[in-house]
Design a protein around this motif. Structure first.
Motif, mmCIF file in Angstrom:
data_model
loop_
_atom_site.group_PDB
_atom_site.id
_atom_site.type_symbol
_atom_site.label_atom_id
_atom_site.label_comp_id
_atom_site.label_asym_id
_atom_site.label_seq_id
_atom_site.Cartn_x
_atom_site.Cartn_y
_atom_site.Cartn_z
ATOM 1 N N TRP A 185 10.008 10.318 -8.034
ATOM 2 C CA TRP A 185 10.560 8.988 -8.274
ATOM 3 C C TRP A 185 11.348 8.432 -7.083
ATOM 4 C CZ3 TRP A 185 9.182 5.233 -11.175
ATOM 5 C CH2 TRP A 185 10.011 4.121 -11.325
ATOM 6 N N PRO A 186 12.196 9.200 -6.398
ATOM 7 C CA PRO A 186 12.945 8.635 -5.268
ATOM 8 C C PRO A 186 12.063 7.989 -4.184
ATOM 9 C CG PRO A 186 13.971 10.664 -5.954
ATOM 10 C CD PRO A 186 12.667 10.555 -6.721
ATOM 11 N N PRO A 187 10.911 8.567 -3.827
ATOM 12 C CA PRO A 187 10.064 7.860 -2.860
ATOM 13 C C PRO A 187 9.537 6.516 -3.382
ATOM 14 C CG PRO A 187 9.482 10.179 -2.910
ATOM 15 C CD PRO A 187 10.431 9.941 -4.047
ATOM 16 N N VAL A 188 9.387 6.393 -4.696
ATOM 17 C CA VAL A 188 8.969 5.109 -5.273
ATOM 18 C C VAL A 188 10.058 4.071 -5.052
ATOM 19 C CG1 VAL A 188 8.465 3.888 -7.438
ATOM 20 C CG2 VAL A 188 7.396 6.108 -6.973
ATOM 21 N N THR A 189 11.302 4.409 -5.360
ATOM 22 C CA THR A 189 12.382 3.432 -5.186
ATOM 23 C C THR A 189 12.589 3.088 -3.703
ATOM 24 O OG1 THR A 189 14.096 5.139 -5.234
ATOM 25 C CG2 THR A 189 13.575 4.065 -7.322
ATOM 26 N N ALA A 205 0.834 -1.206 0.000
ATOM 27 C CA ALA A 205 0.000 0.000 0.000
ATOM 28 C C ALA A 205 0.869 1.256 0.000
ATOM 29 C CB ALA A 205 -0.942 -0.009 1.201
ATOM 30 N N ASP A 206 1.974 1.226 0.755
ATOM 31 C CA ASP A 206 2.902 2.370 0.750
ATOM 32 C C ASP A 206 3.480 2.590 -0.644
ATOM 33 O OD1 ASP A 206 2.472 2.625 3.487
ATOM 34 O OD2 ASP A 206 4.411 1.727 4.045
ATOM 35 N N LEU A 230 3.484 5.477 -5.887
ATOM 36 C CA LEU A 230 3.262 5.430 -7.340
ATOM 37 C C LEU A 230 2.120 6.347 -7.761
ATOM 38 C CD1 LEU A 230 3.810 1.625 -7.890
ATOM 39 C CD2 LEU A 230 5.173 3.477 -8.904
ATOM 40 N N ARG A 231 1.061 6.413 -6.967
ATOM 41 C CA ARG A 231 -0.041 7.330 -7.305
ATOM 42 C C ARG A 231 0.428 8.775 -7.260
ATOM 43 N NH1 ARG A 231 -2.464 3.646 -4.280
ATOM 44 N NH2 ARG A 231 -2.632 4.951 -2.433
ATOM 45 N N THR A 232 1.253 9.104 -6.264
ATOM 46 C CA THR A 232 1.812 10.457 -6.195
ATOM 47 C C THR A 232 2.657 10.736 -7.434
ATOM 48 O OG1 THR A 232 1.785 10.450 -3.788
ATOM 49 C CG2 THR A 232 3.307 11.995 -4.862
ATOM 50 N N LEU A 233 3.485 9.770 -7.802
ATOM 51 C CA LEU A 233 4.308 9.913 -9.005
ATOM 52 C C LEU A 233 3.437 10.189 -10.223
ATOM 53 C CD1 LEU A 233 6.964 9.502 -10.709
ATOM 54 C CD2 LEU A 233 6.223 7.121 -10.886
#
Length: 118
Positions: free
Chosen positions: A95-99, A67-68, A73-76
């Motif tokens: 992108w960095p929060p996705v990785t 979920a996190d 990804l939704r924010t991206l």
């Protein structure tokens, strides 16, 4: 710990998350579209992962981390232009929060698979 009901999709999910977590694999040829399809439909629903426990997810912790990752990804996706190119994903400040989220999930997925008794 029991194994997933859909082991082939578990493998697909783990591969997608590991790819998102590995910046070294993300170059100009990197295409996130298949990974997003895996996370939001084929092997899981990152918007609502709890029903996937026992299918492709093993634990509540995996569901929470999924979920996190879905939230990241939704924010991206909100930062991207219409019809984004793969490099638009990589150059987004989101992108960095996705990785990071993918790395947390990857560590848990791999540890849970390593410690399973199936």
């Amino acid at each position: 710990m029991t194994g997933p009901v859909l082991p082939a999709l578990r493998h697909q999910l783990v591969a997608a998350v590991l790819t998102l977590a590995a910046p070294g694999l993300q170059d100009d040829a990197f295409d996130p579209a298949p990974l997003l399809a895996t996370l939001f439909g084929e092997a899981c629903d990152a918007d609502d992962p709890l029903p996937w426990i026992g299918h492709t997810l093993r634990t509540g912790e995996e569901a929470a981390l999924t979920a996190d990752l879905g939230a990241a990804l939704r924010t991206l996706l909100t930062t991207l232009p219409p019809d984004p190119r793969p490099t638009d994903h990589l150059h987004s400040p989101a992108w960095p929060p996705v990785t990071t989220a993918a790395a947390r999930l990857a560590r848990t997925l791999v540890a849970n698979d390593h410690h399973t008794t199936d």
